[in-house]
Write a protein that holds these residues in place. Structure first.
Motif, PDB file in Angstrom:
ATOM      1  N   MET A 176       0.689  -1.221   0.308  1.00  0.00           N
ATOM      2  CA  MET A 176       0.553  -0.138  -0.274  1.00  0.00           C
ATOM      3  C   MET A 176       0.990   1.171  -0.288  1.00  0.00           C
ATOM      4  SD  MET A 176      -3.694  -0.773   2.614  1.00  0.00           S
ATOM      5  CE  MET A 176      -2.536  -1.165   3.919  1.00  0.00           C
ATOM      6  N   VAL A 177       1.373   1.029   0.502  1.00  0.00           N
ATOM      7  CA  VAL A 177       3.225   2.399   0.961  1.00  0.00           C
ATOM      8  C   VAL A 177       3.757   2.608  -0.676  1.00  0.00           C
ATOM      9  CG1 VAL A 177       5.791   3.164   1.461  1.00  0.00           C
ATOM     10  CG2 VAL A 177       4.118   2.370   3.060  1.00  0.00           C
ATOM     11  N   MET A 178       3.925   1.594  -1.208  1.00  0.00           N
ATOM     12  CA  MET A 178       4.210   1.643  -2.997  1.00  0.00           C
ATOM     13  C   MET A 178       3.532   2.227  -3.720  1.00  0.00           C
ATOM     14  SD  MET A 178       6.901  -1.072  -3.692  1.00  0.00           S
ATOM     15  CE  MET A 178       5.788  -2.880  -3.439  1.00  0.00           C
ATOM     16  N   LEU A 179       1.803   1.879  -3.233  1.00  0.00           N
ATOM     17  CA  LEU A 179       0.418   1.937  -4.332  1.00  0.00           C
ATOM     18  C   LEU A 179       0.267   4.122  -4.180  1.00  0.00           C
ATOM     19  CD1 LEU A 179      -2.494   0.504  -4.856  1.00  0.00           C
ATOM     20  CD2 LEU A 179      -2.513   2.621  -4.342  1.00  0.00           C
ATOM     21  N   TYR A 180       0.577   3.881  -2.991  1.00  0.00           N
ATOM     22  CA  TYR A 180      -0.011   5.344  -2.431  1.00  0.00           C
ATOM     23  C   TYR A 180       0.983   6.447  -3.055  1.00  0.00           C
ATOM     24  CZ  TYR A 180      -1.905   9.049  -0.045  1.00  0.00           C
ATOM     25  OH  TYR A 180      -2.343  10.665   0.763  1.00  0.00           O
ATOM     26  N   CYS A 181       2.084   6.188  -2.441  1.00  0.00           N
ATOM     27  CA  CYS A 181       3.552   6.654  -2.840  1.00  0.00           C
ATOM     28  C   CYS A 181       3.228   7.218  -4.380  1.00  0.00           C
ATOM     29  CB  CYS A 181       4.791   6.448  -2.552  1.00  0.00           C
ATOM     30  SG  CYS A 181       4.913   6.440  -0.850  1.00  0.00           S
ATOM     31  N   TRP A 182       3.065   6.361  -5.527  1.00  0.00           N
ATOM     32  CA  TRP A 182       2.904   6.187  -7.156  1.00  0.00           C
ATOM     33  C   TRP A 182       2.177   7.007  -7.491  1.00  0.00           C
ATOM     34  CZ3 TRP A 182      -0.053   4.277 -10.387  1.00  0.00           C
ATOM     35  CH2 TRP A 182       0.511   3.463 -12.115  1.00  0.00           C
ATOM     36  N   GLN A 183       0.792   6.846  -6.492  1.00  0.00           N
ATOM     37  CA  GLN A 183      -0.283   7.886  -6.724  1.00  0.00           C
ATOM     38  C   GLN A 183      -0.577   9.036  -6.017  1.00  0.00           C
ATOM     39  OE1 GLN A 183      -4.306   7.153  -4.935  1.00  0.00           O
ATOM     40  NE2 GLN A 183      -5.423   7.986  -6.713  1.00  0.00           N
ATOM     41  N   GLN A 184       0.130   9.440  -4.896  1.00  0.00           N
ATOM     42  CA  GLN A 184       0.789  10.629  -4.589  1.00  0.00           C
ATOM     43  C   GLN A 184       2.053  11.933  -5.081  1.00  0.00           C
ATOM     44  OE1 GLN A 184      -1.785  12.360  -3.169  1.00  0.00           O
ATOM     45  NE2 GLN A 184      -3.877  10.697  -3.802  1.00  0.00           N
ATOM     46  N   ILE A 185       2.984  11.730  -5.724  1.00  0.00           N
ATOM     47  CA  ILE A 185       4.081  11.935  -6.285  1.00  0.00           C
ATOM     48  C   ILE A 185       3.319  13.534  -6.672  1.00  0.00           C
ATOM     49  CG2 ILE A 185       6.437  11.553  -7.019  1.00  0.00           C
ATOM     50  CD1 ILE A 185       6.871   9.057  -5.064  1.00  0.00           C
ATOM     51  N   GLY A 186       2.981  12.456  -8.126  1.00  0.00           N
ATOM     52  CA  GLY A 186       2.618  13.279  -8.903  1.00  0.00           C
ATOM     53  C   GLY A 186       1.827  14.960  -8.915  1.00  0.00           C
ATOM     54  N   TYR A 187       0.990  14.369  -8.187  1.00  0.00           N
ATOM     55  CA  TYR A 187      -0.319  15.936  -7.560  1.00  0.00           C
ATOM     56  C   TYR A 187       1.042  16.630  -6.415  1.00  0.00           C
ATOM     57  CZ  TYR A 187      -4.444  18.097  -6.151  1.00  0.00           C
ATOM     58  OH  TYR A 187      -5.395  18.748  -5.471  1.00  0.00           O
ATOM     59  N   MET A 188       1.568  15.962  -6.011  1.00  0.00           N
ATOM     60  CA  MET A 188       2.409  17.266  -4.822  1.00  0.00           C
ATOM     61  C   MET A 188       3.250  17.515  -5.737  1.00  0.00           C
ATOM     62  SD  MET A 188       0.559  16.696  -1.890  1.00  0.00           S
ATOM     63  CE  MET A 188      -1.044  15.527  -2.240  1.00  0.00           C
ATOM     64  N   MET A 189       4.055  17.109  -6.195  1.00  0.00           N
ATOM     65  CA  MET A 189       5.172  17.230  -7.670  1.00  0.00           C
ATOM     66  C   MET A 189       4.483  18.987  -8.605  1.00  0.00           C
ATOM     67  SD  MET A 189       6.261  16.405 -10.934  1.00  0.00           S
ATOM     68  CE  MET A 189       4.788  16.732 -11.662  1.00  0.00           C
ATOM     69  N   ILE A 190       3.115  18.862  -8.617  1.00  0.00           N
ATOM     70  CA  ILE A 190       2.508  20.461  -8.878  1.00  0.00           C
ATOM     71  C   ILE A 190       2.606  21.685  -8.453  1.00  0.00           C
ATOM     72  CG2 ILE A 190       0.086  20.813 -10.471  1.00  0.00           C
ATOM     73  CD1 ILE A 190       1.924  19.017 -11.784  1.00  0.00           C
ATOM     74  N   ILE A 191       1.949  21.070  -7.303  1.00  0.00           N
ATOM     75  CA  ILE A 191       1.653  22.171  -6.280  1.00  0.00           C
ATOM     76  C   ILE A 191       3.377  22.678  -5.833  1.00  0.00           C
ATOM     77  CG2 ILE A 191       1.395  22.535  -4.089  1.00  0.00           C
ATOM     78  CD1 ILE A 191      -0.664  20.210  -3.902  1.00  0.00           C
TER      79      ILE A 191
END
Length: 284
Positions: free
Chosen positions: A150-165
């Protein structure tokens, strides 16, 4: 003198405010108050609720699986918040440099955030089971496997969103301050830790808040990836509440009490986090 626009706003403000306020009351305040009331009742539907006091809270607190999922969720949230924000900032920092194909890389990193949680969970279930199958294991072999999956899944999903901010924050930094530091002899590391990061605290506050609260609330990815297996040891708190409410007849009130406790804990942690990061923002 008050402008014509100001006069119009003062005269007609209720016309624009009341619909939004009514939607907020109907969509949030009323369900929230009813949820607190139902946590004090025994019920199967909202029409047959009977008041029993704090009995539901007593059962919720005495449930060992509830506390296991609480600690499991806390560990998950701490790990993912650190990883997502560190990697999200690192990727943003690299992609704000003059490199070829930066816009393509931004799109690629952001795309996982567009995939629904259930679909994402099943995709990663196939991937992880394909890898672990070489050793005769699966993602549901133990709670530890489920945790890191779940850590890998969630990080893979959220890193790009935080990258934009973070990219938006980096692009709004005052260039003259960084240039002045370079002229004064500051190297890249010194500029990053003593100038860029302090000035980025507003973005860090937002990203930390989002990753932390979303980590606590994660449900659909957990449901699709492990569904709590084996023996509910990979169960995050949102899934535990769902299973209590819908999976055990007569325990709807206990599930609602768990939800209220969950809300209070997340709210307290979110307020503390926001105050800590905001204080750094002011100091910067």
């Amino acid at each position: 003198m008050i402008s014509m626009v100001g006069k119009s706003i003062r005269r007609w403000w209720a016309l624009f405010t009341i619909p939004t306020l009514a939607a907020f009351v109907v969509g949030f305040v009323v369900p929230f108050v009813m949820g607190i009331w139902l946590s004090l009742c025994r019920f199967t539907t909202v029409t047959d609720a009977s008041f029993i006091g704090l009995g539901n809270y007593s059962q919720a607190i005495s449930d060992p699986e509830f506390w296991h999922s609480m600690l499991y969720t806390l560990a998950f949230t701490v790990v993912t918040t650190v990883i997502i924000n560190v990697l999200g900032f690192a990727v943003a920092y690299m992609l704000t440099k003059a490199i070829r194909g930066a816009n393509i890389f931004r799109s690629v990193f952001f795309m996982p955030n567009l995939i629904g949680g259930i679909i994402l969970g099943y995709i990663w279930l196939l991937l992880l089971n394909g890898v672990l199958g070489r050793w005769g294991r699966s993602i549901t072999y133990s709670g530890v496997y489920g945790f890191w999956g779940m850590v890998m899944l969630y990080c893979w999903q959220q890193i790009g969103y935080m990258m934009i901010i973070y990219i938006a924050g980096l692009q709004s930094l005052p260039g003259d301050v960084i240039e002045a530091a370079s002229v004064d002899g500051a190297n890249g590391r010194q500029r990053l830790f003593h100038i860029t990061l302090p000035l980025m605290m507003p973005s860090i506050t937002v990203c930390t808040f989002l990753t932390m609260t979303n980590g606590f609330k994660m449900f659909d990815q957990n449901l699709a990836l492990t569904n709590g297996a084996p023996s509910n040891t990979s169960e995050l708190l949102a899934l535990n509440i769902y299973r209590t409410f819908y999976g055990r007849t007569g325990f709807e009130g206990v599930g609602q009490a768990k939800a209220v406790i969950f809300f209070v804990i997340v709210a307290i942690i979110a307020v503390i986090q926001n105050r800590l990061t905001t204080s750094k923002e002011v100091a910067a």
